[in-house]
Design a protein around this motif. Sequence first.
Motif, short mmCIF file in Angstrom:
data_model
loop_
_atom_site.label_atom_id
_atom_site.label_comp_id
_atom_site.label_asym_id
_atom_site.label_seq_id
_atom_site.Cartn_x
_atom_site.Cartn_y
_atom_site.Cartn_z
N GLY A 151 0.87 -12.00 -10.87
CA GLY A 151 0.31 -12.97 -11.79
C GLY A 151 -1.16 -12.74 -12.05
N ALA A 152 -1.95 -13.72 -11.72
CA ALA A 152 -3.34 -13.76 -12.13
C ALA A 152 -4.09 -12.46 -11.87
N ASP A 153 -3.98 -11.97 -10.67
CA ASP A 153 -4.75 -10.79 -10.36
C ASP A 153 -3.87 -9.74 -9.71
N PRO A 154 -3.24 -8.92 -10.47
CA PRO A 154 -2.27 -8.00 -9.91
C PRO A 154 -2.92 -6.90 -9.08
N SER A 155 -4.21 -6.77 -9.09
CA SER A 155 -4.80 -5.70 -8.31
C SER A 155 -4.94 -6.10 -6.85
N ARG A 156 -4.63 -7.31 -6.53
CA ARG A 156 -4.70 -7.74 -5.14
C ARG A 156 -3.46 -8.54 -4.79
N LEU A 157 -3.11 -8.47 -3.55
CA LEU A 157 -2.05 -9.36 -3.10
C LEU A 157 -2.72 -10.63 -2.66
N VAL A 158 -2.31 -11.70 -3.21
CA VAL A 158 -2.98 -12.95 -2.89
C VAL A 158 -2.15 -13.76 -1.90
N ALA A 159 -2.81 -14.23 -0.91
CA ALA A 159 -2.11 -14.98 0.11
C ALA A 159 -1.70 -16.34 -0.41
N GLY A 201 -2.69 -10.13 2.56
CA GLY A 201 -3.44 -9.64 1.43
C GLY A 201 -4.15 -8.37 1.81
N ILE A 202 -4.34 -7.55 0.81
CA ILE A 202 -5.05 -6.31 1.11
C ILE A 202 -5.93 -5.98 -0.09
N HIS A 203 -7.15 -5.59 0.22
CA HIS A 203 -8.04 -5.18 -0.85
C HIS A 203 -8.51 -3.77 -0.52
N THR A 204 -8.21 -2.84 -1.40
CA THR A 204 -8.61 -1.47 -1.15
C THR A 204 -9.99 -1.25 -1.74
N VAL A 205 -10.90 -0.86 -0.87
CA VAL A 205 -12.27 -0.65 -1.32
C VAL A 205 -12.40 0.77 -1.83
N THR A 206 -12.56 0.90 -3.14
CA THR A 206 -12.61 2.23 -3.73
C THR A 206 -14.01 2.57 -4.22
N ALA B 53 5.73 12.88 -4.13
CA ALA B 53 5.22 12.20 -2.94
C ALA B 53 3.75 11.88 -3.18
N CYS B 54 3.30 10.85 -2.50
CA CYS B 54 1.91 10.45 -2.72
C CYS B 54 1.37 9.86 -1.43
N ASP B 55 0.15 10.23 -1.08
CA ASP B 55 -0.47 9.57 0.07
C ASP B 55 -1.87 9.10 -0.32
N SER B 56 -2.68 8.73 0.66
CA SER B 56 -4.00 8.17 0.36
C SER B 56 -4.85 9.14 -0.46
N SER B 57 -4.70 10.43 -0.18
CA SER B 57 -5.53 11.38 -0.92
C SER B 57 -5.15 11.36 -2.40
N GLY B 58 -3.88 11.11 -2.68
CA GLY B 58 -3.43 11.03 -4.06
C GLY B 58 -4.06 9.83 -4.76
N VAL B 59 -4.10 8.71 -4.05
CA VAL B 59 -4.73 7.51 -4.61
C VAL B 59 -6.18 7.81 -4.96
N GLN B 60 -6.86 8.46 -4.00
CA GLN B 60 -8.27 8.79 -4.22
C GLN B 60 -8.45 9.65 -5.45
N LEU B 61 -7.59 10.66 -5.58
CA LEU B 61 -7.70 11.57 -6.71
C LEU B 61 -7.59 10.82 -8.03
N LEU B 62 -6.61 9.95 -8.11
CA LEU B 62 -6.38 9.24 -9.36
C LEU B 62 -7.51 8.27 -9.65
N LEU B 94 -3.09 -1.78 -5.35
CA LEU B 94 -3.79 -1.18 -6.48
C LEU B 94 -2.85 -0.99 -7.67
N THR B 95 -1.73 -1.70 -7.60
CA THR B 95 -0.74 -1.51 -8.65
C THR B 95 -1.34 -1.76 -10.03
N GLY B 96 -2.39 -2.59 -10.06
CA GLY B 96 -3.04 -2.90 -11.33
C GLY B 96 -3.60 -1.67 -12.02
N LEU B 97 -3.84 -0.62 -11.24
CA LEU B 97 -4.39 0.59 -11.86
C LEU B 97 -3.33 1.36 -12.63
N LEU B 98 -2.07 1.14 -12.27
CA LEU B 98 -0.99 1.85 -12.94
C LEU B 98 -0.66 1.09 -14.21
#
Lengths: 731, 108
Positions: A151-159, A201-206, B53-62, B94-98
């Motif tokens: 829903g609202a913010d698909p980039s995060r899993l919201v608790a 919830g998980i937030h990936t810090v990129t 197949a995809c792992d963390s390095s793949g995520v980083q690359l994209l 990070l599904t939002g990135l797809l």
Amino acid sequence: MSQDEDILAVAREGFLDEARDMLRQFEQALLTMEQDPSDAEAVNSAFRAAHTVKGTAGLFGFDAVVRFTHEVESLLESMRSGELALSDEAMALLLQGRDQMERLLAEIGLDAQDPDVAQTSLTLGEALRALRERGAPALGQGLASAALSGGADPSRLVAESVPAAGGVWHISLRMGIDALRNGLDPLSFIRYLSTLGEVRGIHTVTDAIPDLAALDPESCFLGFEIRLATEADRATIEGVFEFMLDDCSLTVLAPDAASADYERLLDARAPDTQPEAREHLLAAWQSLAGPGAAPFIERREDVPERRANEPERRSGAKERRGGDETRFIRVRADKLDHLIDLIGELVIASSGAQMVARTEQSPTFGEAAQRISDLVQEARDGALGLRMMPIGETFSRFQRVVRDVSKQLEKDVELAISGGDTEMDKQMVETIADPLMHLVRNSLDHGLEGPAERLAAGKPAQGRICLNAYHESGSVVLEVSDDGRGLNRDRILAKAMERGLIEPDADLDDEQVYQLIFMPGFSTAEQVTNLSGRGVGMDVVKRNVEGLRGQIRVSSRPGQGATIQIRLPLTLAIIDGFLTSVGGVSYVLPLELVAECLEVPAECQSQPDRVAGHFDLRGEVLPYLDIGRFYRHSGTPAARRSLVLVRDGSTRVGLIVDRLHGEHQTVIKPLGQVFQDIKGLAGSTILGSGEVALILDVPALLDLATTRLSSAAGSRGQAARTVAGVHSEPR
Amino acid sequence: MIMSDSVIDVGGASGGWRLSGELTIQHAATQGEQLRQWIDAGMMSVDLSAVEACDSSGVQLLVAARRSVAARGQSLELRDASAPVRDVFGRFALTGLLSSDVVTREHP
């Protein structure tokens, strides 16, 4: 340049050594898993072992090992995270995987590549992968679709704001730059976390990932902020990350952590100088915690009193390691051997000094020499102790053999191990492993009956093989026993006659009959199987044991089982000896075997020409051997001689010598080729005076004395060469 | 494989830029190089349907690839992600990135 290569070679050797240890641990863990599939620690242990092999192999660039081990590790990973249950198929594949890893490692050692091995890697790797993909009911898919429909913010899993039983922990993780290179993928740790509870919830810090032009694709720039609802405690949560602590920065905050703790974490992750990153992180936390959650950082000056009953702790690198690793160092075996050689020389030199002190008749010098000798003795014991290792590791390797072979033979067999902590010389442990393996296989194949036959004989369907080890008077005793059908005396005799190994009219006692199975070319197996019966093996076993100055004995009770006993000297290098002499020749007896010293009894003195006979010791009749006559010393024996009573296990024999000189530290040197055929000698040594002394092989002498005295003496013709004029008499 | 901007079909019907094989640490260097070349050639959408197949390095690359494209004021679409890619991005939230069929969002 060549120095670098040397260093690399040593490091590689170290890697192979460690990898072998890891394979053992891996196999042990698998077997434990098979016994008890619910044993989570065993799965972890197998996973860790595979992981370590993969990681270090990666450092050395052994790609074949890395690629294959990765498949094994992934399968274990699915088991660890509960996606895949342990099946017979999985177990079989994992065990095959272990063997394949061993083959790949062996290729590194040999620096050779076999296309067959590479092919096995491919097919087995595929099988492992197929099993994993088939078995995984996409736990991850659930998360993914949850995220999609978030829903609202698909980039995060919201608790959702459902209170959790144990509370919601906050885990903040930043990967080290080399994590991926070291084979640590945060993905697997996050997967594993979900077995502890619910990842809310998980937030990936990129933020730290540079653009593609600046990215080294093998470096790791990821970070994670995770909310985990679990009843597990801090140690368990931190334990998930245990073996990547070197490669990450981890902070775990308890459910009741104060906002000050979060403030500290925020400062650590995003200092004041980076307001933008700070805002990002705060926003991420807020959205992880859910819309209704209280703000994480309360902007106020007075930091609230800490309510956390669990102390917060930044787990720094290495903190949880240490333990075993720091207590051991690896030493090259040749350095150790050199040290032991030196100590051997020191022992000889010190007894030389003592001799000089005696001839000089200087009490102060004598005292000093004695002190040195005592210290040398301690140093000797210490140095020899360095080479000692417990036999248990070798024993536990047989679990696998028993498992595989009993499956193949369709027998149900339990392996019982005792005395695994018994220590013996490293080289001896290595040399004895193969003979032991053969004995175990032999018991499995020929000794134990199939379940039907066992039940018919009134025995439990499950057969039992026992491996036992213990120390006894200066020896190490290893026993392989089974509760199978026992040895068949008549069949052994018949076979031996058929093969012409004995005369048809030979009169042998049980022990002698059983010894026939160790003769070259002997096999009683009616069916030659691909396991142990091709008539090769048992004679090799005996040769190996004798090569270590040991003996092998068999006892058997028909229908109840057989025991094969291997008796080995404690060390191969230096022993405490008892120095005696006959004429001008010095003989050394192992001190542990000396029971007592007597005057030569009257019955021996009355027949001075006899080589061997019996005497009466406080009412007990014991055999004796006259060393002087046995080795055909010329000249008249000394007027006043002594009898040294030596024992080996439960048997005792008297050895008649001219003079007793007392204790002597004895460095064992091998006898030259010329002396190989002389019976009853275990080696030679050098005395302080530089003279050579001969070390007597007591068990062999014991055999000789009894053989000489038994009525069958001479029928097998052994050793008669060296002894003239044997008087035989019935026992 | 080099194409000009005008040829790119966002729907992927004409093939376009399609990554295949594994997006894993073992192949990270090669895949990274591949992406770099494509981006230099003006790629704005990459087809992930053939990634096995995809792992963390793949995520980083994209993510890094998106960053590179974003630097020139455009955005890179990660299109038709295969199940392994979708699984990993899901794990990392990070599904939002797809790109789903509807929206492509820029990650903060």
